[in-house]
Design a protein around this motif. Sequence first.
Motif, PDB file in Angstrom:
ATOM      1  N   MET A 103       0.420  -1.438  -0.320  1.00 15.17           N
ATOM      2  CA  MET A 103      -0.009   0.030   0.230  1.00 15.17           C
ATOM      3  C   MET A 103       1.023   1.334   0.274  1.00 15.17           C
ATOM      4  N   HIS A 104       0.448   2.585  -0.296  1.00 12.91           N
ATOM      5  CA  HIS A 104       0.696   3.887  -0.437  1.00 12.91           C
ATOM      6  C   HIS A 104      -0.002   3.945   0.405  1.00 12.91           C
ATOM      7  N   VAL A 105       1.087   4.860   1.238  1.00 11.01           N
ATOM      8  CA  VAL A 105      -0.192   4.993   2.563  1.00 11.01           C
ATOM      9  C   VAL A 105       0.200   6.900   2.522  1.00 11.01           C
ATOM     10  N   VAL A 106      -0.357   7.677   2.270  1.00 12.12           N
ATOM     11  CA  VAL A 106      -0.144   9.336   3.117  1.00 12.12           C
ATOM     12  C   VAL A 106      -0.308   9.389   3.922  1.00 12.12           C
ATOM     13  N   ASP A 107       0.560  11.126   5.370  1.00  3.58           N
ATOM     14  CA  ASP A 107       0.064  10.879   6.597  1.00  3.58           C
ATOM     15  C   ASP A 107       0.302  12.466   6.138  1.00  3.58           C
ATOM     16  N   LEU A 108      -0.828  13.009   6.003  1.00  2.00           N
ATOM     17  CA  LEU A 108      -1.054  14.536   6.252  1.00  2.00           C
ATOM     18  C   LEU A 108      -0.941  15.481   7.484  1.00  2.00           C
ATOM     19  N   ALA A 109      -0.243  16.205   6.929  1.00  2.00           N
ATOM     20  CA  ALA A 109       0.759  16.799   8.724  1.00  2.00           C
ATOM     21  C   ALA A 109       0.929  15.849   9.707  1.00  2.00           C
ATOM     22  N   GLU A 168       1.953  10.758  -6.764  1.00  2.00           N
ATOM     23  CA  GLU A 168       0.411  10.083  -7.302  1.00  2.00           C
ATOM     24  C   GLU A 168      -0.342   9.743  -6.102  1.00  2.00           C
ATOM     25  N   GLU A 169      -1.179   8.999  -7.038  1.00  2.00           N
ATOM     26  CA  GLU A 169      -2.283   8.687  -5.836  1.00  2.00           C
ATOM     27  C   GLU A 169      -2.572   7.916  -4.855  1.00  2.00           C
ATOM     28  N   ALA A 170      -3.287   8.037  -3.501  1.00  2.00           N
ATOM     29  CA  ALA A 170      -2.753   6.969  -2.561  1.00  2.00           C
ATOM     30  C   ALA A 170      -3.679   5.767  -2.253  1.00  2.00           C
ATOM     31  N   ASP A 171      -3.505   4.568  -2.068  1.00  2.00           N
ATOM     32  CA  ASP A 171      -4.266   3.398  -1.427  1.00  2.00           C
ATOM     33  C   ASP A 171      -5.199   4.310  -0.387  1.00  2.00           C
ATOM     34  N   VAL A 172      -4.248   5.022   0.760  1.00  2.00           N
ATOM     35  CA  VAL A 172      -5.119   4.974   1.854  1.00  2.00           C
ATOM     36  C   VAL A 172      -4.050   6.214   2.585  1.00  2.00           C
ATOM     37  N   VAL A 173      -4.805   7.564   2.760  1.00  2.00           N
ATOM     38  CA  VAL A 173      -4.687   8.939   4.086  1.00  2.00           C
ATOM     39  C   VAL A 173      -4.475   8.752   4.884  1.00  2.00           C
ATOM     40  N   VAL A 174      -4.053   8.849   5.908  1.00  2.00           N
ATOM     41  CA  VAL A 174      -4.077   8.390   7.503  1.00  2.00           C
ATOM     42  C   VAL A 174      -3.967  10.305   8.234  1.00  2.00           C
ATOM     43  N   SER A 175      -4.698  11.122   8.954  1.00  2.00           N
ATOM     44  CA  SER A 175      -4.446  12.458   9.356  1.00  2.00           C
ATOM     45  C   SER A 175      -4.730  12.060  10.293  1.00  2.00           C
TER      46      SER A 175
END
Length: 315
Positions: A103-109, A168-175
């Motif tokens: 998975m590509h996981v993005v954590d914003l802030a 690029e587009e993420a599978d999951v965003v957590v924040s």
Amino acid sequence: MTEEQTVMEKLFTTLDEQAKALHKENGQSLIENLGLAMEQVYTNQRDLLEQATLQDRRKAFQFAYLSLLQEEDVQANHQITPDSIGLILGFLVDKFMSDYEEMHVVDLASGAGHLSATVHEVLKNTTLMHHLVEVDPTLSRVSVHLANFLEIPFDVYPQDAIMPLPFEEADVVVSDLPIGYYPLDERSHEMKLGFDEGHSYSHYLLIEQAIQTLKPTGYAFLVVPSQIFEGDHVKQLQSYIATEAEMQAFLHLPSTLFKNEKARKSLLILQKKEANVTRPVEVLLANIPDFKNPQQFQGFIQELNDWMGENHSEK
């Protein structure tokens, strides 16, 4: 150090003492020096580090961070997401994404990176590519040191998470959404959740950014104020979510984790819509019980499993 200390306690004591010693030498903040202390352990104390599991290392970092916060006045956005919240969020990611091997996981802030580290620990059987976005230079540097110390891969982007993102587009965003007003009106006016007058809510803009960052059918797992669906601008938020995403769940975190009801947070789970596809979902509304009550917690897991069976039977 005494013999009785566990590996985690030895690591914690080492980080705590080194960060304080460095602070005396260089006058930089204790949090900045915790990053440097992790780098020193990583480079010069391999024996100690290699005895430690990922959980030992993460907990040693967490306790050192909390210990240093007691000695230094810090702004609210320097607080770290408690591991109890990170662990339940990681558990939910695992539940919803059980058929993903990577998975590509993005954590914003992303702050100091503790939420991403906790999610990584939970999802140990999944290959994760982490992208962390954090505007505060001290915290983004600490998260780079943390990635080395934990020996897990973080790509850290030291930028404002509400500005256009470079991946690029993420599978999951957590924040764990910072709450407040966003000062850059020019940027918020480009966004659908920006307000026509006055500063917009940064937490609204981050919800929009989270959905925009996802690939179609990707999921956002967001720590939000429990009262997010109350107040003056809530229709704008509800309408945006209904247009762009399927709301999956709104789960109140245990009240015991917060000072008072006003400070209480919840987990908002959204799935980005796929063009021209409707997947009606009955939103799961529930209270997550205190983790110290295993019987009640089992009840919550059962409720979640029943809901998954009815709404995500393909999983």
